[in-house]
Design an enzyme around this catalytic site. Structure first.
Site, mmCIF file in Angstrom:
data_model
loop_
_atom_site.group_PDB
_atom_site.id
_atom_site.type_symbol
_atom_site.label_atom_id
_atom_site.label_comp_id
_atom_site.label_asym_id
_atom_site.label_seq_id
_atom_site.Cartn_x
_atom_site.Cartn_y
_atom_site.Cartn_z
ATOM 1 C CG HIS B 125 -1.868 1.151 1.279
ATOM 2 N ND1 HIS B 125 -2.162 1.783 2.460
ATOM 3 C CD2 HIS B 125 -2.540 1.797 0.316
ATOM 4 C CE1 HIS B 125 -2.982 2.800 2.211
ATOM 5 N NE2 HIS B 125 -3.237 2.815 0.915
ATOM 6 C CB CYS B 144 0.380 2.147 8.056
ATOM 7 S SG CYS B 144 2.067 2.316 8.656
ATOM 8 C CG HIS B 145 -2.734 3.160 5.702
ATOM 9 N ND1 HIS B 145 -1.428 3.108 5.296
ATOM 10 C CD2 HIS B 145 -2.955 4.433 6.100
ATOM 11 C CE1 HIS B 145 -0.874 4.302 5.437
ATOM 12 N NE2 HIS B 145 -1.785 5.130 5.930
ATOM 13 N N GLY B 146 -4.179 -0.906 7.877
ATOM 14 C CA GLY B 146 -5.029 -2.074 8.070
ATOM 15 C C GLY B 146 -5.080 -3.064 6.927
#
Lengths: 429, 180, 281
Positions: B125, B144-146
């Site tokens: 990502h 960080c963003h799952g």
């Protein structure tokens, strides 16, 4: 030298630009059409060579700064890393260090040319003074650059030269600590020298722009010293001098390349391949060759002058040797510009040149025996030349007859003259 | 030469027999400029000390089953995981249709060395380093963003678009792997 | 032509300036002048002798390296073109024989790989001094550039024309072969050794080489004498390579650049002459 522009915008776009930022007009006027005396000899190509060398130093310097680390424990190895690991690093680094030497060789020739042909005389005093300022900036830049590899010579040069400031009474020591950022040359010194070494070349470039501006107002001097009288005396800068200067630059690059590729360290000192050590001084420390004449002057004063001790005296003479150059336009009282027409001046001039070379030699010789006395005599003549010979000679010397114009001089010499000095050097076709 | 000549202000030379000389000089000059320019650009390329580390060898013998280590390769973190039999079986059982970036477990390992999973440890990502043995699929989870990765490092859930990237590597022997 | 004279004059002046520092070290000492040896890597066409570098490496490794470091040389350099050119396999095997510090592994050391630099024989300066009677064996990475020789005036001027850059190996060879009994009346301090060429003559290092001390394998070029002089020559050449690993490539490029400049200068001269032919100047 007022001259109207011959530039006519070629199309609508050029016209549009010309109305807003007349940069093409300016370039054409100053870089192409600029009327240049047609009798300039090869000594005059060193101006272009110097501009070229400034470019070489800036470009290679920016490249080196990408790989260099200004830290006392890393600087030495990072320079060696450039030589060993960076693609083409050995040559780029050698171009920069050898380039400094070539730059100074060229600047000395350029300055001696000016001194011989009286290029500093009215109306070119500011041109000359700007040149001296460039020289001072070059000396400063080269000195700081020499410190960066952080070898033994780097460290001890930094120590010895910054100590010069310490000779100033009362405020000397505080200024010394200010300069070094500490009580001795150390990491703070290295960092600020790196910063300034990066900055100063751009300052030099700016002063060079002023230098050229000041050149383009009165126009070039020339070997006869007789001012341009009409357009018959001149040729446009391009292509006549662009091509001649380019030829000279290429020729200049041959010894340059010789040193870079075959003997990159011959102009330096082996001790600078030993990492800086504040506990051990090399047995014989010498500056780079281009500082030797001034270093000899600094060392020559080993006696107190009244209340001035020998250390301060040395510094005063050292600084004076450069400062005196600023006053040359007013020290030289001769009405005749070019040394070619001054029979007695020539003798003093060439003696001055030989004396300068001798000073360089003395700067590298150990301060012992006959060298001590010779240094004093050579230093004395250096100042006598500027402070006594130049002011007095103009009053007593009878110059040779001057040509009425450049064109006349050119025609007169179309037939070869025997035993002419290089000042009037020219080819006849 | 004529006595009064001042051809100086005429324009530069007429075309004709001189052209060859000017073209030759110009061409040689252009070669010179190119010859100077290239080294100045090439010095920007990775230097010899960087290239020397472009390829590294790593000894796997110290990593127990179920253990994972992170090593550095070309400046990047690389996961080397000694997978358990259960993890391998789980990864092999996933149907390709469940995958956002379909790849079989065989494609992500070397034949005969299926227990070793070697991946660049940057979430596809935005480059964070995922946390091991966590997430919803017994693999890695990027905090960080799952993003969730499975036990073969494939993206299963979250904003990451691709599976964790495999570096080029080969087995020199059963316990020695050469990465890069 | 006077212009030519002017150019030659300019060159001479710049060379004179350039020449000055070499006069620097003409102090009157009783050290005999160091001879210029016929190195294969001297001059614009010089290249290293691969076999000599390999022998020199053997001397370095078996003798020098027990006290002297070479922190700037990486193992990989030994297989690079223009050097001793060992094979990559040889270098890998060689590197594996040495341990290097690596804080990221258990125990803090691991076997070296070709990318690693040559490990130093001592952990720090103090340890080095303690092991060597207070003297510090200098690092050898650039030693061949950090030493030099001097010639009396005016012979050093010639160096600028011959591109003499082999003062380092000349000096190293001279010191390695310069050990002998002190002259009558000279006493050598305890722990020191007399050396004809070492500045001050008292050197802490015991004579490191002796005839037959190192066994060279029969090389491609046949057998080489196993003498102190030969060992000194070989290791000097190796140290020069270690200090200047890209010397061969540099000189090759130099020949091309000089040839190019001569051609370009010739063309530019013709261009300039043609342009100016119509201008009386």
């Amino acid at each position: 030298m007022a001259h109207e522009s011959s530039y006519v915008p070629g199309n609508a776009v050029e016209k549009w630009i010309d109305d807003r930022l007349p940069i093409i007009r300016w370039s054409k006027e100053h870089l192409m059409d600029y009327p240049t005396p047609k009798n300039l000899n090869y000594w005059w190509t060193f101006g272009a060579i110097l501009a070229f060398m400034l470019g070489v130093q800036i470009v290679t310097g920016i490249v080196l700064a990408m790989h260099y680390t200004p830290h006392v424990s890393l600087a030495f190895d990072s320079v060696e890393h450039i030589r060993r690991d960076v693609n083409g690093g050995r040559v780029i680094q050698a171009v920069h260090t050898t380039g400094a030497s070539m730059f100074f060789a060229a600047v000395y020739i350029h300055m001696f040319r000016g001194l011989y042909f009286g290029s500093y005389k009215a109306p070119r005093e500011i041109l000359w003074i700007l040149g001296v300022i460039i020289f001072v900036l070059m000396v400063t830049t080269a000195f700081m650059g020499y410190v960066l590899p952080w070898g033994q010579m780097s460290f001890w040069a930094a120590t010895v030269i910054t100590n010069i400031v310490g000779a100033i009474p009362v405020i000397g020591n505080p200024i010394l600590e200010l300069l070094r950022g500490g009580f001795a040359v150390d990491n703070a010194t290295l960092n600020r020298f790196f910063s300034l070494h990066y900055l100063l070349p751009f300052v030099i470039a700016a002063v060079v722009a002023l230098h050229i501006w000041a050149l383009h107002v009165p126009g070039n001097s020339n070997p006869t010293g007789v001012e341009v009288k009409s357009s018959r005396d001149t040729v446009p800068f391009h292509p006549y001098y662009t091509m001649k200067d380019l030829f000279a630059i290429v020729v200049f690059c041959i010894p340059f390349a010789w040193f870079v590729f075959f003997a990159p360290d011959i102009l330096g000192h082996p001790d600078n391949y030993i990492m800086a050590n504040s506990q051990v001084t090399p047995t014989h420390i010498v500056p780079e060759w281009y500082f030797l004449p001034f270093y000899a002057i600094l060392r020559a004063i080993d006696f107190n002058i009244f209340f001035i001790d020998s250390k301060l005296g040395g510094v005063i003479f050292f600084a004076g040797a450069i400062l005196v150059l600023f006053f040359v336009p007013w020290l030289d009282t001769s009405k005749v510009r070019s040394g070619s027409f001054r029979p007695i001046f020539k003798w003093f001039y060439w003696l001055f040149v030989a004396n300068f070379v001798l000073l360089a030699y003395l700067g590298s010789a150990p301060a012992e025996g006959i060298f001590v006395l010779l240094s004093k005599i050579a230093t004395a003549y250096y100042f006598i030349y500027f402070l006594i010979v130049l002011p007095l000679l103009g009053r007593f010397e009878t110059p040779r007859e001057l040509p009425t114009s450049i064109s006349e001089s050119v025609l007169k010499h179309s037939t070869p003259v025997g035993g002419a000095d290089p000042a009037l050097a020219k080819t006849t076709h | 030469m004529a006595t009064q000549s001042n051809l100086a202000h005429q324009d530069a030379p007429q075309p004709g027999r001189r052209d060859f000389l000017y073209i030759a000089a110009g061409a040689v000059g252009a070669v010179g400029v190119a010859g100077v320019t290239w080294p100045l650009i090439n010095q920007l390329n990775p230097d010899a000390s960087v290239l020397a580390l472009a390829s590294i060898e790593f000894d796997l013998s110290g990593i127990e089953e179920g253990q994972s280590v992170t090593i550095k390769w070309r400046g990047l973190p690389v996961f080397v995981r000694h997978r358990t039999a259960a993890e391998i079986a789980e990864a092999q059982a996933v149907p390709l249709s469940d995958l956002k970036d379909p790849e079989t477990d065989e494609q992500r390992t070397k034949p005969g060395h299926e227990q070793w999973l070697i991946m660049i440890a940057n979430c596809t990502h935005l480059g964070c380093v995922p946390v091991g043995e966590s997430g919803d699929f017994d693999g890695w989870f990027c905090p960080c963003h799952g993003s969730h990765y499975d036990s073969a490092g494939r993206i299963r859930k979250g904003p990451a678009p691709k599976n964790l990237v495999l570096p080029p590597y080969e087995f020199v022997s059963d316990t020695l792997v050469k990465i890069g | 032509m006077i212009k030519t004279k002017a150019i030659i004059g300019a060159l001479l002046v710049s060379i004179l300036f350039a020449a000055a520092p070499a006069a620097a070290q003409e102090g009157g000492h009783s050290t005999p002048e160091i001879k210029k040896e016929p190195w294969s890597f001297a001059g614009p066409f010089g290249t290293y002798d691969r076999n000599q570098l390999q022998r020199g490496f053997q001397v370095f490794r078996e003798v020098c390296a027990s006290c002297h470091g070479a922190r700037l040389m990486a193992f990989r350099n030994l297989s690079e073109p223009g050097g001793p050119e060992f094979t990559e396999g040889q270098v890998k095997a060689l590197a594996a024989e040495y341990d290097v510090a690596d804080p990221s592994v258990a125990g803090g050391t691991r076997p070296a790989v070709p990318a690693d630099r040559w490990p130093s024989p001592f952990a720090n300066e103090q340890e080095a001094r303690d092991a060597n009677g207070g003297a510090l064996p200098p690092d050898f990475s650039v030693i061949a550039k950090a030493r030099g020789t001097t010639q009396p005036f005016p012979w050093w001027i010639l160096n600028y024309f011959t591109a003499y850059s082999e003062g380092g190996p000349d000096y190293i060879h001279a010191v390695l072969t310069g050990y002998h009994e002190p002259p009558a009346g000279v006493t050598v301090p305890e722990g020191m050794h007399y050396n004809e060429y070492f500045p001050g003559h008292n050197i802490a290092m015991a004579p490191p080489l002796s005839d037959g001390a190192i066994t060279y394998e029969e090389g491609e070029t046949g057998s080489v004498p196993q003498t102190t002089d030969q060992y000194a020559r070989d290791v000097s050449a190796f140290l020069m390579w270690m200090a200047e690993p890209h010397l061969v490539a540099r000189k090759e490029a130099g020949l091309q650049v000089i040839a190019f400049l001569l051609l370009f200068a010739g063309l530019m001269y013709l261009v300039k002459r043609k342009l100016w032919a119509k201008v009386e100047h």
